[in-house]
Design a protein around this motif. Structure first.
Motif, PDB file in Angstrom:
ATOM      1  N   SER B 338       0.854  -1.187   0.000  1.00  0.00           N
ATOM      2  CA  SER B 338       0.000   0.000   0.000  1.00  0.00           C
ATOM      3  C   SER B 338       0.886   1.232   0.000  1.00  0.00           C
ATOM      4  O   SER B 338       1.859   1.300   0.732  1.00  0.00           O
ATOM      5  CB  SER B 338      -0.910   0.033   1.226  1.00  0.00           C
ATOM      6  OG  SER B 338      -1.814  -1.048   1.179  1.00  0.00           O
ATOM      7  N   ILE B 339       0.546   2.171  -0.851  1.00  0.00           N
ATOM      8  CA  ILE B 339       1.349   3.384  -0.993  1.00  0.00           C
ATOM      9  C   ILE B 339       0.434   4.581  -0.855  1.00  0.00           C
ATOM     10  O   ILE B 339      -0.646   4.611  -1.451  1.00  0.00           O
ATOM     11  CB  ILE B 339       2.037   3.412  -2.380  1.00  0.00           C
ATOM     12  CG1 ILE B 339       2.991   2.224  -2.505  1.00  0.00           C
ATOM     13  CG2 ILE B 339       2.785   4.719  -2.604  1.00  0.00           C
ATOM     14  CD1 ILE B 339       3.549   2.022  -3.889  1.00  0.00           C
ATOM     15  N   GLU B 340       0.858   5.564  -0.039  1.00  0.00           N
ATOM     16  CA  GLU B 340       0.018   6.753   0.063  1.00  0.00           C
ATOM     17  C   GLU B 340       0.759   7.978  -0.449  1.00  0.00           C
ATOM     18  O   GLU B 340       1.987   8.019  -0.491  1.00  0.00           O
ATOM     19  CB  GLU B 340      -0.481   6.964   1.501  1.00  0.00           C
ATOM     20  CG  GLU B 340       0.605   7.329   2.487  1.00  0.00           C
ATOM     21  CD  GLU B 340       0.058   7.619   3.879  1.00  0.00           C
ATOM     22  OE1 GLU B 340      -1.067   7.213   4.194  1.00  0.00           O
ATOM     23  OE2 GLU B 340       0.804   8.258   4.654  1.00  0.00           O
ATOM     24  N   PHE B 341      -0.030   8.964  -0.840  1.00  0.00           N
ATOM     25  CA  PHE B 341       0.514  10.233  -1.320  1.00  0.00           C
ATOM     26  C   PHE B 341      -0.071  11.358  -0.505  1.00  0.00           C
ATOM     27  O   PHE B 341      -1.237  11.315  -0.125  1.00  0.00           O
ATOM     28  CB  PHE B 341       0.133  10.449  -2.791  1.00  0.00           C
ATOM     29  CG  PHE B 341       1.139   9.880  -3.735  1.00  0.00           C
ATOM     30  CD1 PHE B 341       2.252  10.616  -4.090  1.00  0.00           C
ATOM     31  CD2 PHE B 341       0.984   8.615  -4.258  1.00  0.00           C
ATOM     32  CE1 PHE B 341       3.189  10.106  -4.948  1.00  0.00           C
ATOM     33  CE2 PHE B 341       1.913   8.089  -5.114  1.00  0.00           C
ATOM     34  CZ  PHE B 341       3.022   8.842  -5.461  1.00  0.00           C
ATOM     35  N   ASP B 342       0.748  12.386  -0.261  1.00  0.00           N
ATOM     36  CA  ASP B 342       0.211  13.580   0.377  1.00  0.00           C
ATOM     37  C   ASP B 342      -0.592  14.336  -0.662  1.00  0.00           C
ATOM     38  O   ASP B 342      -0.114  14.606  -1.744  1.00  0.00           O
ATOM     39  CB  ASP B 342       1.355  14.469   0.875  1.00  0.00           C
ATOM     40  CG  ASP B 342       2.099  13.800   2.013  1.00  0.00           C
ATOM     41  OD1 ASP B 342       1.457  13.030   2.743  1.00  0.00           O
ATOM     42  OD2 ASP B 342       3.308  14.047   2.163  1.00  0.00           O
ATOM     43  N   THR B 343      -1.828  14.660  -0.329  1.00  0.00           N
ATOM     44  CA  THR B 343      -2.617  15.505  -1.224  1.00  0.00           C
ATOM     45  C   THR B 343      -3.037  16.712  -0.395  1.00  0.00           C
ATOM     46  O   THR B 343      -2.753  16.778   0.806  1.00  0.00           O
ATOM     47  CB  THR B 343      -3.881  14.787  -1.735  1.00  0.00           C
ATOM     48  OG1 THR B 343      -4.784  14.654  -0.629  1.00  0.00           O
ATOM     49  CG2 THR B 343      -3.556  13.428  -2.297  1.00  0.00           C
ATOM     50  N   THR B 344      -3.721  17.639  -1.036  1.00  0.00           N
ATOM     51  CA  THR B 344      -4.166  18.820  -0.289  1.00  0.00           C
ATOM     52  C   THR B 344      -5.149  18.424   0.805  1.00  0.00           C
ATOM     53  O   THR B 344      -5.324  19.137   1.772  1.00  0.00           O
ATOM     54  CB  THR B 344      -4.811  19.837  -1.235  1.00  0.00           C
ATOM     55  OG1 THR B 344      -5.687  19.114  -2.103  1.00  0.00           O
ATOM     56  CG2 THR B 344      -3.760  20.551  -2.055  1.00  0.00           C
ATOM     57  N   ALA B 345      -5.796  17.271   0.629  1.00  0.00           N
ATOM     58  CA  ALA B 345      -6.755  16.811   1.638  1.00  0.00           C
ATOM     59  C   ALA B 345      -6.115  15.778   2.567  1.00  0.00           C
ATOM     60  O   ALA B 345      -6.796  14.908   3.089  1.00  0.00           O
ATOM     61  CB  ALA B 345      -7.984  16.234   0.940  1.00  0.00           C
ATOM     62  N   GLY B 346      -4.798  15.842   2.724  1.00  0.00           N
ATOM     63  CA  GLY B 346      -4.130  14.891   3.601  1.00  0.00           C
ATOM     64  C   GLY B 346      -3.670  13.673   2.822  1.00  0.00           C
ATOM     65  O   GLY B 346      -3.926  13.559   1.628  1.00  0.00           O
ATOM     66  N   PRO B 347      -2.971  12.731   3.503  1.00  0.00           N
ATOM     67  CA  PRO B 347      -2.466  11.558   2.790  1.00  0.00           C
ATOM     68  C   PRO B 347      -3.599  10.661   2.310  1.00  0.00           C
ATOM     69  O   PRO B 347      -4.573  10.438   3.026  1.00  0.00           O
ATOM     70  CB  PRO B 347      -1.604  10.845   3.841  1.00  0.00           C
ATOM     71  CG  PRO B 347      -1.979  11.426   5.148  1.00  0.00           C
ATOM     72  CD  PRO B 347      -2.604  12.768   4.919  1.00  0.00           C
ATOM     73  N   LYS B 348      -3.479  10.185   1.063  1.00  0.00           N
ATOM     74  CA  LYS B 348      -4.494   9.294   0.490  1.00  0.00           C
ATOM     75  C   LYS B 348      -3.797   8.089  -0.116  1.00  0.00           C
ATOM     76  O   LYS B 348      -2.709   8.217  -0.665  1.00  0.00           O
ATOM     77  CB  LYS B 348      -5.269  10.015  -0.614  1.00  0.00           C
ATOM     78  CG  LYS B 348      -6.056  11.223  -0.145  1.00  0.00           C
ATOM     79  CD  LYS B 348      -7.344  10.804   0.510  1.00  0.00           C
ATOM     80  CE  LYS B 348      -8.114  12.046   0.962  1.00  0.00           C
ATOM     81  NZ  LYS B 348      -9.188  11.727   1.895  1.00  0.00           N
ATOM     82  N   ILE B 604      -7.457   9.567  -6.514  1.00  0.00           N
ATOM     83  CA  ILE B 604      -7.075   8.990  -5.228  1.00  0.00           C
ATOM     84  C   ILE B 604      -7.762   9.692  -4.054  1.00  0.00           C
ATOM     85  O   ILE B 604      -7.916   9.115  -2.999  1.00  0.00           O
ATOM     86  CB  ILE B 604      -5.541   8.944  -5.018  1.00  0.00           C
ATOM     87  CG1 ILE B 604      -4.949  10.342  -4.967  1.00  0.00           C
ATOM     88  CG2 ILE B 604      -4.864   8.089  -6.052  1.00  0.00           C
ATOM     89  CD1 ILE B 604      -3.508  10.311  -4.467  1.00  0.00           C
ATOM     90  N   ASP B 605      -8.208  10.953  -4.273  1.00  0.00           N
ATOM     91  CA  ASP B 605      -8.869  11.626  -3.155  1.00  0.00           C
ATOM     92  C   ASP B 605     -10.377  11.405  -3.203  1.00  0.00           C
ATOM     93  O   ASP B 605     -11.127  12.030  -2.471  1.00  0.00           O
ATOM     94  CB  ASP B 605      -8.531  13.122  -3.156  1.00  0.00           C
ATOM     95  CG  ASP B 605      -8.809  13.766  -4.504  1.00  0.00           C
ATOM     96  OD1 ASP B 605      -9.219  13.042  -5.426  1.00  0.00           O
ATOM     97  OD2 ASP B 605      -8.607  14.987  -4.643  1.00  0.00           O
TER      98      ASP B 605
END
Lengths: 335, 651
Positions: B338-348, B604-605
């Motif tokens: 599982s890999i997450e990315f920081d987005t403007t709405a937090g990590p997704k 992703i968000d």
């Protein structure tokens, strides 16, 4: 017979060759690069013609010649009776309203700082077509609707980065449709798109041809994407059309060895279909050094003794179907 | 791939993004506040100043150089005037000089830059040579000469600073105009029939102005500094008060010997204040608006593996694996990644619970639309995630070692010697000033330090012949190679250290069909001959059909279906696979109507709660919207779809 929408006669385009240091030292004349070498075809309103070939075959130069972005070295491009290459200034400006281009890369060809309505209105503004702001908005809405971006209100205020690749390409198409052109030149319209959205865009384009009578020249390296959409196919190799005919016939029974090879490597999404791909070695040669005789003979698996000396013209191989190969000539004599 | 694009997109394309990224620069906000204070002081000087420094007042000897007191906060100067009031009024002259000179500089620089960049040709060359000429002249010396000739006045100073300060702006604007001129959207505008005026107004200026804004702030600070310098050197207008002038008078008229620090420090401090403020602001603006200052994701050095990652043991989840080679131990085992990315709405989560195996000598296709997490998955496996992305759970077992557990040099040597990468843009990854053979030899010798030059040359020739490039072309430079040959050279480079696994990300996407066929045949041959495991990431099912043994179909960051290639194409189990096959043009059955898949993959968000494909699925029912389907065994493989649940089938 009425004048076709587009008539291309013996079109040739040469570019000045680039001199190497050795050329300069030896004061050697640099041969010109012949990107397009005497091609002819016609296109009727509502018809879709696919020009297929690998990079370096001259298909993109052909597109630019059709658009009037380049001037031919010889030969003519006639659009609705007027000669494209002979126009300049106002005349060219007026022509531009009738021929529009759909570019390959929807990620690059939209200005990231402009909203959709500005992008689609841009050609209308350049040509001062709209009579009032309401007229402008109405024309933009019509173009977006034709390109399948409905409801238009949901799209007009978006930026390119807020849309998917397919939607972006629809915006490019809408901008091309805004001026109500009679001819669309689509240079690799789907090659940058995901396979899952290619069909939508191709369906959209062929629908425009069928329903609005727009003539479409589709330029591509990929036979499979045009198979279901083009009425006719012209296969180009090193500046020449080597085979030209109705799509069905060309696909079912390609006559030129190059067309056969190109067809044989088209991926088929079914590993159980057994076929032997004819993988040609090497790549299209440099157009500044076109081989003598048949230009395809150095890569041709079927070349024989006459091929290096005789440059074959297009022979008729069926109704409205031609191929430029000496083997076909032999068949013709047998009959 | 779109996940990556979204995560690393240059903010310049998005005005709101630029503002946000500017606000993130705390230093920039501080700089803006410092500058705003200076401007406020200058504007409000008549209200704030207790005395009018321009008024003629009679002074006695006792008024000169008075120390700070309640009456005069900052004491008095050599003329008995209030230093504090002069300081406030001085802000006016210094800032006006700075702004006006910057305006001149920006106008000239902008004009020269746009003409040189957009027009190009000999005009551009001449303009840029002139710019270079101005750039190498020492500014200060020329300023002094010019002011001395024309005669010192505020106007002269502004003029002189302005006409000498435009060079950096011109160069910056030129390069931006040059780039934008070549953009596809400018070419499209030309094809529409747009003239130069239209293109300049609608396309070039909007791209150039943000850069000029950032540059303006820096030019202002330079202009203020120049004005102060000139005034301090006695070349200012003696009838107006500026900070430089105050320093000049204080120095020239005995402030140092009188020990009157209050006449010297405040104007000096004021100059530093404004210059510091503008510099901070300018740097932040440049950062926010200039996309070229963005880091490339491959430079990412920070940890891309979360500290608290769950590491499932190797034997825990076994896959419903099939095929002849299932018994042999796989070279690569990815489990529950599982890999997450920081987005403007937090990590997704961009990739969730992905598992697959790769056997030696096997070619595995990783397929799906863009934005489905294929590239993110392989970047996670290779430990090349861009900043803002990290592996949160799962494991990657490579021949028994946990790839996610190693770091630094161990990881680096792993990456190239055992695990090589060939990617789409790699065709441009060859160094243009060194021969191809040289670059491959370098890789060979780097990993086997004992190799002699001759041995390396032999190996290079062998590798090049293996990928279908004649050995004599080893001594040629990459620009003489075509796109297909460069991709072959990259494959030779990837092969140079005899890796166990090659990951090829869209290896043929930019190539013609004939060249594509050649490259795929080459990759298939490598897997067969060397027993190398190959992962091909692609959106093109045709590529998969041509060379892959087994296929993993990804959708929305998860595995939708996995099976042997032949079975997958014949009996697709997951509706997504079926739809994907439907949209692929098939010359074997040209009469079959083609249709695309309406809609697009989830962002992703905005991931659906239930099955990720449910919103686009023609067979979706209630359960699909509520629950996420697990893997079910199907047709000898596995697919994550409730239609395959034996209970659903029963009902």
């Amino acid at each position: 017979m009425t004048e076709p929408l587009l008539r291309v006669e013996d079109l040739t385009k040469e570019f000045a060759g680039r001199a190497t240091f050795g050329d300069l030292v030896r004061r050697r004349a640099v041969p010109p690069v012949r990107a397009v070498d005497g091609i002819s075809f016609e296109l009727r309103a509502g018809e879709v013609l696919a020009i297929v070939g690998e990079s370096g075959c001259g298909k993109t130069t052909t597109g630019n010649l059709l658009m009037g972005l380049l001037r031919p070295s010889s030969g003519r491009v006639m659009l609705e009776g007027s000669e494209v290459g002979a126009l300049s200034g106002r005349g060219l400006q007026k022509l531009r309203r009738r021929v529009q281009m759909v570019f390959q890369d929807p990620y690059e060809s939209l200005n990231p700082r402009m909203r959709v309505h500005e992008i689609v209105a841009e050609p209308l503004r350049v040509h001062r077509v709209a009579t009032s702001p309401e007229d402008l908005a109405a024309r933009v809405a019509t173009a977006l609707t034709s390109a399948g971006l409905t409801p238009t209100d949901a799209y007009v205020d978006r930026f390119a980065f807020e849309m998917s690749g397919g939607q972006r390409q629809r915006v490019v198409i809408a901008a091309a449709l805004a001026l109500e052109p009679t001819l669309l030149v689509a240079d690799e319209p789907v090659s940058m798109l995901d396979v899952s959205i290619r069909a939508e865009i191709l369906n959209l384009l062929s629908g425009l041809a069928r329903e609005q009578g727009i003539g479409i020249v589709m330029i591509t390296h990929d036979l499979s994407t045009v198979a279901a959409y083009a009425d006719r196919i012209a296969v180009m190799y090193l500046g020449r059309i080597v085979e030209h005919g109705p799509t069905r016939q060309v696909l079912a029974d390609p006559k030129h060895p190059y067309a056969r090879a190109l067809l044989s490597v088209v991926p088929i999404p079914d590993p159980s279909v057994r076929r032997t791909p004819v993988i040609l070695s090497g790549e299209t040669p440099d157009p500044s050094r076109i081989p003598p005789g048949c230009r395809f003979h150095p890569r041709c698996p079927l070349a024989f003794d006459r091929c290096p000396t005789v440059d074959p013209p297009l022979f008729d191989v069926g109704p409205d179907h031609q191929a430029a190969c000496l083997l076909v000539e032999a068949d013709e004599h047998k009959q | 791939m779109s996940v990556l694009i979204e995560a690393t997109a240059p903010p310049s394309v998005e005005p709101r993004g630029a503002l946000r990224s500017f606000l993130r620069h705390r230093m920039g906000v501080i700089g803006a506040a410092m500058l705003a204070l200076a401007v406020f002081v200058a504007v409000a000087a008549p209200v704030l100043a207790p005395y009018d420094p321009y008024a003629n007042v009679r002074v006695s000897i006792l008024d000169i150089y008075q120390a700070p007191s309640g009456e005069h906060f900052l004491g008095t100067d050599d003329g008995g005037k209030d230093v504090f009031s002069s300081l406030l009024y001085g802000a006016r002259v210094s800032l006006i000089a700075g702004f006006a000179a910057a305006a001149i500089a920006l106008f000239i620089g902008g004009l020269v830059g746009i003409v040189a960049g957009y027009r190009g040709g000999w005009v551009g060359s001449v303009l840029m040579r002139i710019t270079d000429f101005f750039l190498v002249i020492p500014d200060l010396a020329l300023q002094i000469v010019l002011v001395a000739i024309i005669g010192p006045s505020l106007g002269t100073i502004i003029f002189v600073i302005g006409i000498l300060g435009w060079t950096t702006t011109a160069r910056l604007v030129r390069s931006q105009a040059l780039t934008v001129r070549e953009r596809k959207y400018v070419m499209r505008a030309r094809a529409i029939g747009a003239g130069d005026a239209h293109i300049l107004r609608r396309h070039i200026l909007p791209a150039v102005l943000p850069l000029m804004l950032a540059n303006m702030v820096l030019v202002i600070s330079l202009a203020i500094l120049s004005e102060s310098t000139l005034a301090f050197l006695g070349l200012g207008d003696p009838t107006v008060i500026s900070w430089g002038q105050m320093l000049n008078f204080a120095f020239g008229r005995g402030a140092v010997s009188a020990g009157a620090w209050w006449a010297l420090l405040p104007p000096g401090f004021a100059i530093v204040w404004v210059v510091l403020g503008t510099t901070l602001l300018g740097t932040a603006l440049e950062d926010a608006l200039n996309p070229r200052l963005k880091r490339h994701h491959l430079e990412a050095a920070g940890s891309d593996v979360a500290r608290g990652r769950d590491v499932p043991t190797l034997d825990a989840p076994t896959l419903a694996m099939t095929g002849s080679s299932a018994d042999a131990s796989p070279i690569l085992r990815v489990r529950d990644l599982s890999i997450e990315f920081d987005t403007t709405a937090g990590p997704k989560l961009a990739v969730e619970g992905v598992s697959f195996d790769l056997n030696r000598g096997e070619t595995l296709g990783l397929v799906g639309e863009s934005g489905c997490g294929k590239t993110t998955t392989v970047l996670g496996v290779l430990r090349l995630l861009p900043p803002g992305g990290r592996v949160v759970s799962g494991s990657v077992w490579f021949d028994g070692d946990d790839l996610l557990g190693i770091d630094g040099p161990a990881l680096r040597s792993f990456r190239w010697t055992r695990l090589s990468l060939v990617f789409q843009g790699a065709m441009n990854a060859l160094n243009p000033v060194r021969t191809v053979g040289d670059q491959i030899a370098e890789a060979v010798r780097l990993h086997a330090p004992g190799t002699t030059k001759r041995e390396a040359a032999d190996q290079v020739a062998e590798l090049l012949e293996r990928v279908g490039i004649g050995r004599r072309r080893a001594n040629e430079y990459p620009h003489t190679y075509s796109g297909g040959m460069r991709q072959r050279a990259m494959i030779a480079l990837a092969l140079s250290c005899g890796p166990d696994v090659i990951v090829a990300d869209e290896p043929t996407t930019a190539l013609d069909v004939m060249i594509q066929a050649q490259i795929l045949e080459l990759l298939g041959g490598i897997a067969r001959d060397f027993g190398t495991g190959i992962i091909i990431v692609t959106h093109d099912l045709g590529v998969v059909a041509q060379v892959c043994d087994r296929v993993v179909v990804m959708y929305g960051g998860g595995v939708a279906e996995e099976n042997q290639a032949a079975t997958l194409f014949r009996e697709p189990q997951h509706p997504y696979t079926q739809e994907l096959l439907q949209s692929f043009p098939d010359l074997a059955h040209p009469d079959r109507p083609l249709r695309g898949i309406p809609g697009s993959p989830p962002r992703i968000d905005d991931m659906p709660v239930g099955c990720r494909f449910a919103p686009r699925c023609p067979h979706a029912f209630d359960r699909c919207g509520a629950e996420r389907p697990p893997d079910y065994p199907a047709a000898g493989g596995r697919a994550a779809c409730f239609l395959l649940d034996p209970e659903e089938r029963g009902s």
